[in-house]
Design a protein around this motif. Structure first.
Motif, PDB file in Angstrom:
ATOM      1  N   LEU A 297       0.832  -1.214   0.000  1.00 42.08           N
ATOM      2  CA  LEU A 297       0.000   0.000   0.000  1.00 42.08           C
ATOM      3  C   LEU A 297       0.864   1.261   0.000  1.00 42.08           C
ATOM      4  CD1 LEU A 297      -2.820  -1.052   2.520  1.00 42.08           C
ATOM      5  CD2 LEU A 297      -3.012  -0.838   0.030  1.00 42.08           C
ATOM      6  N   SER A 298       2.025   1.195   0.645  1.00 47.84           N
ATOM      7  CA  SER A 298       2.847   2.399   0.726  1.00 47.84           C
ATOM      8  C   SER A 298       3.684   2.589  -0.536  1.00 47.84           C
ATOM      9  CB  SER A 298       3.733   2.371   1.968  1.00 47.84           C
ATOM     10  OG  SER A 298       4.562   1.233   1.941  1.00 47.84           O
ATOM     11  N   ALA A 299       3.858   1.537  -1.336  1.00 43.49           N
ATOM     12  CA  ALA A 299       4.675   1.646  -2.553  1.00 43.49           C
ATOM     13  C   ALA A 299       3.840   1.926  -3.799  1.00 43.49           C
ATOM     14  CB  ALA A 299       5.477   0.357  -2.755  1.00 43.49           C
ATOM     15  N   THR A 300       2.561   1.587  -3.764  1.00 46.34           N
ATOM     16  CA  THR A 300       1.732   1.668  -4.971  1.00 46.34           C
ATOM     17  C   THR A 300       1.358   3.108  -5.285  1.00 46.34           C
ATOM     18  OG1 THR A 300       0.811  -0.484  -4.424  1.00 46.34           O
ATOM     19  CG2 THR A 300      -0.385   0.810  -6.063  1.00 46.34           C
ATOM     20  N   ARG A 301       1.475   3.480  -6.559  1.00 45.79           N
ATOM     21  CA  ARG A 301       0.966   4.787  -6.991  1.00 45.79           C
ATOM     22  C   ARG A 301      -0.451   4.598  -7.511  1.00 45.79           C
ATOM     23  NH1 ARG A 301       5.992   7.627 -10.085  1.00 45.79           N
ATOM     24  NH2 ARG A 301       4.321   8.398 -11.437  1.00 45.79           N
ATOM     25  N   LEU A 302      -1.377   5.341  -6.922  1.00 50.52           N
ATOM     26  CA  LEU A 302      -2.784   5.238  -7.310  1.00 50.52           C
ATOM     27  C   LEU A 302      -3.194   6.533  -7.995  1.00 50.52           C
ATOM     28  CD1 LEU A 302      -4.151   3.726  -3.978  1.00 50.52           C
ATOM     29  CD2 LEU A 302      -3.945   2.529  -6.160  1.00 50.52           C
ATOM     30  N   ARG A 303      -4.032   6.412  -9.016  1.00 49.16           N
ATOM     31  CA  ARG A 303      -4.439   7.613  -9.752  1.00 49.16           C
ATOM     32  C   ARG A 303      -5.804   8.095  -9.275  1.00 49.16           C
ATOM     33  NH1 ARG A 303      -4.526   5.923 -15.116  1.00 49.16           N
ATOM     34  NH2 ARG A 303      -6.699   6.511 -15.266  1.00 49.16           N
ATOM     35  N   VAL A 304      -5.990   9.410  -9.248  1.00 51.43           N
ATOM     36  CA  VAL A 304      -7.315   9.973  -8.959  1.00 51.43           C
ATOM     37  C   VAL A 304      -8.192   9.707 -10.180  1.00 51.43           C
ATOM     38  CG1 VAL A 304      -8.646  12.038  -8.396  1.00 51.43           C
ATOM     39  CG2 VAL A 304      -6.328  11.766  -7.471  1.00 51.43           C
ATOM     40  N   LEU A 305      -9.162   8.811 -10.024  1.00 47.87           N
ATOM     41  CA  LEU A 305     -10.037   8.428 -11.137  1.00 47.87           C
ATOM     42  C   LEU A 305     -11.178   9.411 -11.286  1.00 47.87           C
ATOM     43  CD1 LEU A 305     -10.242   4.647 -10.152  1.00 47.87           C
ATOM     44  CD2 LEU A 305      -8.729   5.674 -11.870  1.00 47.87           C
ATOM     45  N   SER A 306     -11.613   9.954 -10.147  1.00 47.55           N
ATOM     46  CA  SER A 306     -12.738  10.881 -10.158  1.00 47.55           C
ATOM     47  C   SER A 306     -12.815  11.510  -8.775  1.00 47.55           C
ATOM     48  CB  SER A 306     -14.026  10.115 -10.465  1.00 47.55           C
ATOM     49  OG  SER A 306     -15.087  11.021 -10.677  1.00 47.55           O
ATOM     50  N   LEU A 307     -13.451  12.670  -8.702  1.00 47.27           N
ATOM     51  CA  LEU A 307     -13.731  13.284  -7.410  1.00 47.27           C
ATOM     52  C   LEU A 307     -15.229  13.177  -7.183  1.00 47.27           C
ATOM     53  CD1 LEU A 307     -11.642  16.598  -7.633  1.00 47.27           C
ATOM     54  CD2 LEU A 307     -10.959  14.461  -6.549  1.00 47.27           C
TER      55      LEU A 307
ATOM     56  N   PRO B 192     -16.865  16.420  -0.863  1.00 47.05           N
ATOM     57  CA  PRO B 192     -16.158  17.495  -1.574  1.00 47.05           C
ATOM     58  C   PRO B 192     -14.665  17.205  -1.741  1.00 47.05           C
ATOM     59  CG  PRO B 192     -16.733  18.169   0.668  1.00 47.05           C
ATOM     60  CD  PRO B 192     -17.405  16.855   0.427  1.00 47.05           C
ATOM     61  N   GLY B 193     -14.204  17.204  -2.984  1.00 42.08           N
ATOM     62  CA  GLY B 193     -12.794  16.994  -3.282  1.00 42.08           C
ATOM     63  C   GLY B 193     -12.306  15.583  -3.019  1.00 42.08           C
ATOM     64  N   GLN B 194     -13.230  14.670  -2.767  1.00 43.52           N
ATOM     65  CA  GLN B 194     -12.848  13.317  -2.331  1.00 43.52           C
ATOM     66  C   GLN B 194     -12.516  12.424  -3.526  1.00 43.52           C
ATOM     67  OE1 GLN B 194     -14.896  11.739   1.142  1.00 43.52           O
ATOM     68  NE2 GLN B 194     -15.582  10.056  -0.128  1.00 43.52           N
ATOM     69  N   PRO B 195     -11.280  11.858  -3.522  1.00 43.31           N
ATOM     70  CA  PRO B 195     -10.873  11.079  -4.695  1.00 43.31           C
ATOM     71  C   PRO B 195     -11.240   9.602  -4.608  1.00 43.31           C
ATOM     72  CG  PRO B 195      -9.025  11.303  -3.194  1.00 43.31           C
ATOM     73  CD  PRO B 195     -10.203  12.013  -2.542  1.00 43.31           C
ATOM     74  N   TYR B 196     -11.676   9.066  -5.741  1.00 44.34           N
ATOM     75  CA  TYR B 196     -11.694   7.629  -5.946  1.00 44.34           C
ATOM     76  C   TYR B 196     -10.325   7.309  -6.559  1.00 44.34           C
ATOM     77  CZ  TYR B 196     -16.787   7.401  -5.319  1.00 44.34           C
ATOM     78  OH  TYR B 196     -18.059   7.460  -4.817  1.00 44.34           O
ATOM     79  N   LEU B 197      -9.586   6.371  -5.959  1.00 41.19           N
ATOM     80  CA  LEU B 197      -8.208   6.099  -6.356  1.00 41.19           C
ATOM     81  C   LEU B 197      -8.080   4.674  -6.869  1.00 41.19           C
ATOM     82  CD1 LEU B 197      -6.691   7.624  -3.116  1.00 41.19           C
ATOM     83  CD2 LEU B 197      -6.493   8.632  -5.392  1.00 41.19           C
ATOM     84  N   GLY B 198      -7.354   4.503  -7.984  1.00 42.10           N
ATOM     85  CA  GLY B 198      -7.167   3.145  -8.486  1.00 42.10           C
ATOM     86  C   GLY B 198      -5.926   3.055  -9.348  1.00 42.10           C
ATOM     87  N   GLU B 199      -5.649   1.833  -9.686  1.00 42.49           N
ATOM     88  CA  GLU B 199      -6.397   0.662  -9.272  1.00 42.49           C
ATOM     89  C   GLU B 199      -5.391  -0.305  -8.679  1.00 42.49           C
ATOM     90  OE1 GLU B 199      -8.488  -1.451 -12.442  1.00 42.49           O
ATOM     91  OE2 GLU B 199     -10.163  -1.757 -11.080  1.00 42.49           O
ATOM     92  N   LEU B 200      -5.725  -0.941  -7.581  1.00 41.91           N
ATOM     93  CA  LEU B 200      -4.829  -1.887  -6.922  1.00 41.91           C
ATOM     94  C   LEU B 200      -4.837  -3.221  -7.670  1.00 41.91           C
ATOM     95  CD1 LEU B 200      -5.953  -1.158  -3.258  1.00 41.91           C
ATOM     96  CD2 LEU B 200      -3.624  -0.810  -4.110  1.00 41.91           C
ATOM     97  N   PRO B 201      -3.783  -4.067  -7.456  1.00 40.06           N
ATOM     98  CA  PRO B 201      -3.775  -5.388  -8.102  1.00 40.06           C
ATOM     99  C   PRO B 201      -4.978  -6.243  -7.680  1.00 40.06           C
ATOM    100  CG  PRO B 201      -1.632  -4.880  -7.125  1.00 40.06           C
ATOM    101  CD  PRO B 201      -2.580  -3.812  -6.675  1.00 40.06           C
TER     102      PRO B 201
END
Lengths: 341, 253
Positions: free
Chosen positions: B135-145, B149-158
């Motif tokens: 979890l600390s090494a993975t880069r997750l992308r902001v898929l949508s807010l 307010p301003g809350q990101p959906y982040l993905g995607e994990l294996p």
């Protein structure tokens, strides 16, 4: 001279400052928010001869006791509530004068769910993101508590003692609905049953959502459909896991994954917001063309509101200070008989 | 009257009406990265060429919502124009939005600040140490807010992180909570109940209403959650002036 203020002495558990909300932030996850009964804001503005952008107090279920530091004009709209000024009863859907130091007491609703107290000049708490609307789930503003001093904006003045005849929207009735994204996933029988059901208010309803308890069975989709999260807006009717329809209200989230069976026509949302305990609502599909026509009718009605206010006392001989009324500002147009017909 | 039956079937992308003043352009009916990029790029294209009657647009995971004024817009004309725009490019092959950033947010994975970590690691078939390392090494992308307010959906994990939501709702996770379900993470903007799994805690605030830039994140930004000392994170949470939780930000090419 200090700025005029309204001092909160006692207050119910659901009283907040509200205006028309903050449109334009949907892409960032912030819904528009604002008053549950937006029509009430337009009515208050018409009674006080000011802009519907002015912020007012929204009072869910019950009001409180408020003191004017200086002479203030007020108007009361939305669900009628027990109201008095220094002990004398106040008429609802009307404007009144609060002398300096006087106290207005607003008790429980007598019908409907949510009432509004408007101030001449509007409540001027500091705006955040362009609006004063309290949105608790976003951390914008707070519930009112005793001791709060609400700043009131400069009032350009105008008549008081005006009333507005409003159509009943505080005792249930029919909400017009339109198809939404997942409407077709519900079979024809289910959609017909939605129109034939009678719904009452679940007490767990709040500014985010109105949960509707059907008189018959629920409306769950077979197979536990999983819907990818999509933008949701006030008026959308989600069907939750237990088959209960939920109408999203002013303070709803901006994304959701429950299937949406329909969406309520915006003009009918005040009727949903006002649904009192014990009353029933019905849902009725209309066509998109009927929806657009209803939208036009709503805009015309809102624009006409300032011309529909009338003196509470209709016989001019009964108004001792008639000359102090601003006859030119549209409050009294001479067309009252016409619009009353 | 007859009950309407709008057809949801048809090839992707599709345009659907929502009520009297909404259109939804959908690029799929489940999450996939290409559909997410398509939604972000198509929304940017609509914003770049404003049409009368479009009041507001908002992307979600795989769709774009358009709020319209049907009194100034002819919905049929607008739908036809959107169809034209859809046909003009392969939106699924669109690049990510410009101006993306990599934001590293110090995260406490200590047990009392991440109450669901042990159980979640086990469900993913990992030891606690392995779970924290991933979890600390993975880069997750902001898929949508959205949602808050301003809350990101982040993905995607294996795939091994494809865990269902918990059956019981956690009544309260704090702002800055890193939660996980269905190969996605969410970094909560506000204290909230949730069925997702609370696996980390940050002092990062997504929503800063009093700031000139109230929303800290944008779709396309990448987030990483490196391990931090829980006491340090707790100290930053207690500091009202610390809104970025010690985040380090760099521009991405």
């Amino acid at each position: 001279m200090t700025a005029p203020a309204l001092i909160v002495h006692q207050v119910g558990p659901g009283v907040t400052v509200q205006d028309l909300g903050r449109p334009g932030h949907l892409a960032y996850g912030l819904s528009q928010g604002g008053a549950l009964d937006r029509l009430a804001l337009y009515e208050g503005a018409a009674l006080l001869g000011q802009s519907p952008d002015c912020a007012a107090l929204e009072m869910i279920g019950m009001g409180g006791e408020f003191e004017a530091t200086q002479p203030l004009r007020i108007a009361l709209t939305g669900a009628p509530m027990q109201a008095s000024l220094d002990g004398s009863p106040l008429i609802w859907n009307a404007s009144h004068q609060l002398p300096a130091g006087s106290r207005v007491r607003i008790g429980g609703v007598t019908s409907g769910s949510v009432g509004y107290l408007h101030l001449g000049g509007g409540i001027e708490t500091p705006p955040l993101l362009g609006a004063r609307a309290t949105q608790l789930n976003a951390g914008l503003g707070a519930l009112l508590t005793p001791g709060v001093r609400l700043p009131v904006g400069p009032d350009k003045g105008g008549p008081i003692g005006l009333g507005l005849d409003v159509a009943d929207r505080v005792s249930g009735g029919v909400l017009r609905i339109l198809p939404s994204v997942q409407t077709a996933l519900f079979d024809a029988e289910t959609r017909e049953r939605l129109e034939q059901s009678q719904f009452t208010r679940d007490p767990r309803s709040n500014r985010m959502a109105l949960r509707l308890i059907p008189d018959g069975q629920g409306f769950a989709l077979d197979g536990g459909l999983s819907v990818v999260s999509e933008v949701i807006v006030p008026g959308d009717i989600q069907i939750t896991g237990d088959g209960v329809p939920v109408i999203l209200m002013a303070e709803c989230q901006t994304m959701g994954g429950y299937p949406r069976i329909a969406t309520v026509l915006p003009a009918d949302l005040p009727r949903a917001a006002q649904l009192p305990v014990g009353a029933t609502l019905r849902l009725q599909f209309i066509t998109p063309e009927e929806g657009v026509a209803a939208l036009k009718a709503e805009q015309t009605a809102l624009a006409d509101l300032p011309r529909k206010v009338r003196p509470l006392i209709r016989d001019p001989r009964d108004i001792p200070d008639l000359l102090s009324y601003h006859l030119s500002d549209g409050a009294i147009t001479g067309r009252e008989e016409e619009t009353d017909r | 009257m007859t009950v309407p039956n709008p057809s949801p079937s048809g090839p992707w992308p599709m345009i659907q009406r929502l009520g009297v003043s909404g259109l939804l352009v959908r690029f799929g009916d489940q999450f996939c990265e290409a559909a997410n990029r398509a939604a972000l790029a198509f929304r940017a294209a609509v914003e770049a060429a404003p049409q009368p009657g479009i009041i507001e647009t908002a992307p979600s995971l795989v769709s774009v919502f358009l709020r319209l004024d049907p009194l100034t817009a002819d919905l049929e004309v607008l739908e036809a124009e959107l169809c034209d725009l859809l046909a003009r490019a392969d939106w699924y092959a669109a690049p990510l939005p410009p101006g993306r950033r990599l934001i590293r947010i110090p995260t406490a994975y200590g047990a009392d600040m991440a109450p669901d970590l042990v159980e979640t690691a086990e469900a993913a078939g990992l030891s606690e140490a392995e779970a924290v390392a991933q979890l600390s090494a993975t880069r997750l992308r902001v898929l949508s807010l959205g949602f808050g307010p301003g809350q990101p959906y982040l993905g995607e994990l294996p795939e091994h992180w494809n865990l269902p939501r918990r059956t019981e709702l956690t009544p309260h996770v704090p702002a800055g909570a890193l939660v996980l379900a269905i190969r996605q993470c969410v970094l909560f903007s506000r204290p909230s109940p949730t069925g997702w799994r609370h696996v980390g805690q940050t002092a990062f605030l997504n929503f800063r209403p009093e700031s000139a830039e109230p929303f800290a994140l944008k779709p396309g930004d990448e987030l990483q959650f490196p391990t931090a000392d829980p006491d340090h994170v707790a100290h930053m949470i207690a500091d009202p002036d610390c809104v970025d939780g010690g985040a380090e930000i760099e521009a991405l090419p």
